[in-house]
Design an enzyme around this catalytic site. Structure first.
Site, PDB file in Angstrom:
ATOM      1  N   SER A 261      -3.512   3.466   9.591  1.00  0.00           N
ATOM      2  CA  SER A 261      -4.145   2.750  10.697  1.00  0.00           C
ATOM      3  C   SER A 261      -3.481   1.400  10.894  1.00  0.00           C
ATOM      4  CB  SER A 261      -5.631   2.532  10.416  1.00  0.00           C
ATOM      5  OG  SER A 261      -5.819   1.503   9.459  1.00  0.00           O
ATOM      6  N   ASP A 262      -3.471   0.921  12.142  1.00  0.00           N
ATOM      7  CA  ASP A 262      -3.159  -0.486  12.334  1.00  0.00           C
ATOM      8  C   ASP A 262      -4.311  -1.275  11.726  1.00  0.00           C
ATOM      9  OD1 ASP A 262      -1.914  -2.810  13.099  1.00  0.00           O
ATOM     10  OD2 ASP A 262      -1.553  -2.163  15.148  1.00  0.00           O
ATOM     11  N   TRP A 263      -4.040  -2.516  11.369  1.00  0.00           N
ATOM     12  CA  TRP A 263      -4.999  -3.311  10.615  1.00  0.00           C
ATOM     13  C   TRP A 263      -6.221  -3.629  11.490  1.00  0.00           C
ATOM     14  CZ3 TRP A 263      -1.116  -1.661   8.297  1.00  0.00           C
ATOM     15  CH2 TRP A 263      -0.843  -1.932   6.950  1.00  0.00           C
ATOM     16  N   GLY A 265      -7.841  -1.099  12.964  1.00  0.00           N
ATOM     17  CA  GLY A 265      -7.847  -0.082  14.007  1.00  0.00           C
ATOM     18  C   GLY A 265      -8.782   1.084  13.755  1.00  0.00           C
TER      19      GLY A 265
END
Length: 731
Positions: A261-263, A265
């Site tokens: 995941s993006d941070w 997200g």
């Protein structure tokens, strides 16, 4: 003897157990055997522990089994400085300074696959030396909108070009045992509203424009990890999107790595668990949450996920698949046989940095051959502009770098031309502080401007060095540019300089196109993207003629902001209305729009001048017709007709003369960069297959190659067609 036999009998089970335990620990054993062996020994809780973060930039291993954690760091232009375990604060280490490599827009402007491989190798060596297993980059998000704050992290507007350069970058980096985490998957085409905006886009545009570069990186680059984006698609966040992550990425494309995941997200447990996410990072530690008391066990893929598995509400096979993908990543990187020791700030790395910068610089205008600069013709040369002395490795958000040193443009020019170079700042953009920038008072700014104009009137030549920077609302994440014009009143300053000085060379830095209302009043125009630690030397090499410029634009420079299709549809096209943005231009992104809709650009895609000239012969075909499963070879002779050695990028576009569904006027399908000495001729060959002729049918929901007549266009830029050859497809 009986006693010895008894001891051996007793030890045999232990010895066998130890031998069996070596499978997952043996770096030379097949990865799949290691994964299967390790997974069979792990408890449910241990499996849960490795699918979410344990700190800001690490995910857990299994200490009981000797399985290492995964160490991650932001990229893709260099290894970011160390941050604290559980905050965004820098750890203030003294040994984490690195080389800042040029931005990926600069790499794209080289149109050089070999340099892309050199980039991936060099930057991954620095990550390896710093003990990192995953490099969060590169990026292949398509440049749909010229104000996007993160476009400098990506590789332009064309999916073919982006994919072709991403593949060698990824392959070279992963040979060093450092996983690339390709980002941002997908449709992260704006930073305004990035956390929740839902992208409404046609099935055809998804398949023709926004997915191909990612697909190529997976299937041809052998990508090991990929990062989900913040935005939503089909009203589902991309980090939890079953259609995207499971059906397309894992099932259709065969991706066997881990989705990260993006941070910040990740938003739900059930959706993330069943939607294809494998490692959850940054939740409740994304810089938005003040309360740091939340432990990592509160993550969506932590305790809550474990309860659903234990209760039988989510099958164990779902958790096993995630854990297997994480283990596969660990055994390819942290515990892989190919993990390099790496090196940091080596002479070779600075050499790669400089070479990419040299080839990425794009010469856009050169009236009366004012460049390369012969300093003997001018007694007094004045450099004006904030970017001449700015550290452009700082700022930009997550791609900010702590460098051992950076050579500024002013330093680079003075290293070549000595004390003939004077300097006046002219304008001040403030420091690159995330979310804000310090400013000077109006009186101070007026004084800077007045000083520059006064000195310009006394000089024989002015080199203006400006453009964009990495301040918030410039080339920086979590915000987009607010205008297509240059910031900090640079347009007015350039116009003012042109009134008092006829000889002006404009040099700009930045990751996006911009308006140039003054372009007719300057002698030369050079665009540099961000050139990294060797910025000043790379620029001076081109200005002085030590290196012949060979960069070509990976994006279209429009005359006006409203010429881009995303602005033709009001706020629905950008930034969106009520959390919904609509890509009504469909497949007509970048040059596909300008060419097909006959909107004249300021500088077209694929454009770039040289200090020499090139002529093209008539393109030749190996056959005049082909079956849908066949292939045709296109060959063309290219000659250096000037007096300097130089490199030319030969571009192949394909045009379908008649189609049942609307298609772009032409589309890039191949390119080759060739180096030629004066008078030298080389033959360039391209192979055209059915894949180069197909389009994604909106009616039939699949890829289609229709019989008919096609044109192979050999070009020096998207608008500079040097030769055309027609061929037919018979079935």
């Amino acid at each position: 003897m009986r006693k010895i036999k008894t001891i051996v009998t007793c030890l045999l089970p232990v010895m066998l157990a130890q031998a069996q335990a070596q499978v997952y620990l043996d770096p030379n054993a097949p990865v799949e055997e290691r994964v299967k062996d390790a997974l069979s020994r792990m408890t449910t809780h241990e499996k849960i522990q490795i699918v979410h973060a344990q700190s800001k930039f690490t995910s857990a291993g299994v200490p009981r089994l000797g399985i290492r954690q995964l160490n991650m760091a932001d990229g893709p232009h260099g290894c970011r400085a160390e941050v604290d375990w559980n905050s965004w604060d820098y750890a203030n280490w003294t040994n984490d300074s690195v080389v800042a490599f040029p931005s990926l827009t600069c790499l794209a402007a080289t149109w050089n696959r070999e340099l892309a491989a050199s980039y991936g190798h060099a930057v991954s060596e620095e990550f390896a030396f710093r003990g990192k297993d995953i490099m969060l980059g590169p990026g292949t998000t398509i440049a749909r909108m010229p104000l996007n704050g993160r476009s400098f992290e990506y590789m332009g507007e064309d999916p073919y070009l982006a994919g072709e350069l991403a593949v060698p970058y990824i392959r070279s980096a992963q040979k060093n045992g450092v996983a690339c985490c390709l980002k941002h998957f997908f449709l992260n085409n704006q930073e305004v509203g990035r956390w929740n905006v839902n992208v409404n886009v046609s099935e055809r545009a998804v398949n023709e424009i926004y997915l191909p570069a990612f697909k190529k990186a997976v299937q041809k680059g052998g990508l090991w990890t990929i990062m989900g984006s913040y935005n939503r698609w089909n009203n589902v966040h991309c980090c939890e999107n079953d259609s995207l992550l499971n059906k397309i990425l894992k099932q259709q494309w065969g991706f066997d790595g881990a989705v990260i995941s993006d941070w910040g997200g990740t938003h739900h447990t059930w959706e993330a668990a069943t939607g294809g996410l494998d490692i959850e990072m940054g939740t409740a530690t994304n810089g938005k949450t003040v309360d740091r008391s939340k432990g990592y066990n509160t993550y969506y893929l932590a305790d809550a996920f474990e309860r659903l598995v234990n209760e039988g509400k989510i099958p164990m096979r779902v958790l096993d698949d995630k854990a297997s993908r994480v283990l596969r990543t660990i055994f390819r990187t942290a515990m892989g046989a190919g993990k390099a020791n790496g090196s940091l700030c080596s002479e070779a790395h600075y050499g790669v940095c400089r070479e990419i910068g040299q080839e990425g610089v794009v010469l856009l205008k050169n009236r009366q051959g004012i460049l390369p600069l012969d300093i003997s013709r001018y007694r007094r040369v004045l450099v004006v502009g904030d970017n001449a002395v700015r550290n452009m490795s700082e700022g930009g958000g997550s791609s900010e770098l702590k460098t051992k040193f950076d050579v500024s443009p002013l330093e680079g020019l003075r290293a070549v031309y000595g004390d003939r170079i004077d300097f006046a700042r002219g304008y001040y953009a403030g420091r690159a502080l995330y979310g804000k920038a310090d400013k000077l008072s109006k009186d101070s700014l007026d004084r800077l401007r007045s000083e520059a104009l006064e000195k310009a009137g006394e000089a024989d030549l002015v080199i203006f060095i400006g453009g964009l920077n990495k301040n918030y609302r410039q080339d920086c994440e979590d915000g987009d540019r607010e205008s297509y014009s240059l910031p900090y009143r640079q347009d007015d300053l350039i116009a003012g300089l042109a009134k008092v000085q006829r000889n002006i060379i404009v040099v700009t830095f930045g990751g996006n196109p911009f308006a140039m209302p003054w372009i007719g009043r300057v002698q030369a125009m050079v665009h540099c993207w961000y050139l990294g630690s060797m910025s000043g030397h790379a620029l001076a090499d081109v200005i002085s003629g030590k290196v012949n410029p060979s960069g070509k634009l990976p994006v279209t420079f429009a005359k006006r902001q409203e010429d881009y299709p995303c602005f033709r549809f009001g706020k629905e096209g950008y930034p969106g209305v009520d959390g919904q943005v609509y890509y009504k231009e469909g497949i007509f992104v970048g040059y596909r729009w300008f060419d097909t809709k006959r909107v004249a650009p300021l500088f077209p895609f694929g454009y770039g001048l040289s200090y020499t000239t090139f002529s093209y012969g008539k393109p030749r075909l190996s056959a005049t017709s082909m079956r849908a499963g066949g292939r045709i070879t296109v060959t063309v002779d290219v000659t250096n007709t000037g007096r300097r050695e130089g490199k030319e990028t030969v571009q192949l576009y394909i045009s379908d003369e008649r189609s049942s569904e609307e298609r772009p006027a032409k589309e890039l399908r191949n390119f080759a960069k060739v180096s030629l000495k004066p008078g030298e001729t080389k033959t360039v060959s391209f192979t055209v297959t059915a894949e180069d002729l197909q389009f994604f049918s909106a009616r039939r929901h699949r890829w289609v190659v229709e019989p008919g007549v096609f044109k192979a266009l050999v070009c020096a830029s998207e608008t500079d067609v040097r030769g055309v050859a027609r061929f037919s497809v018979t079935d």
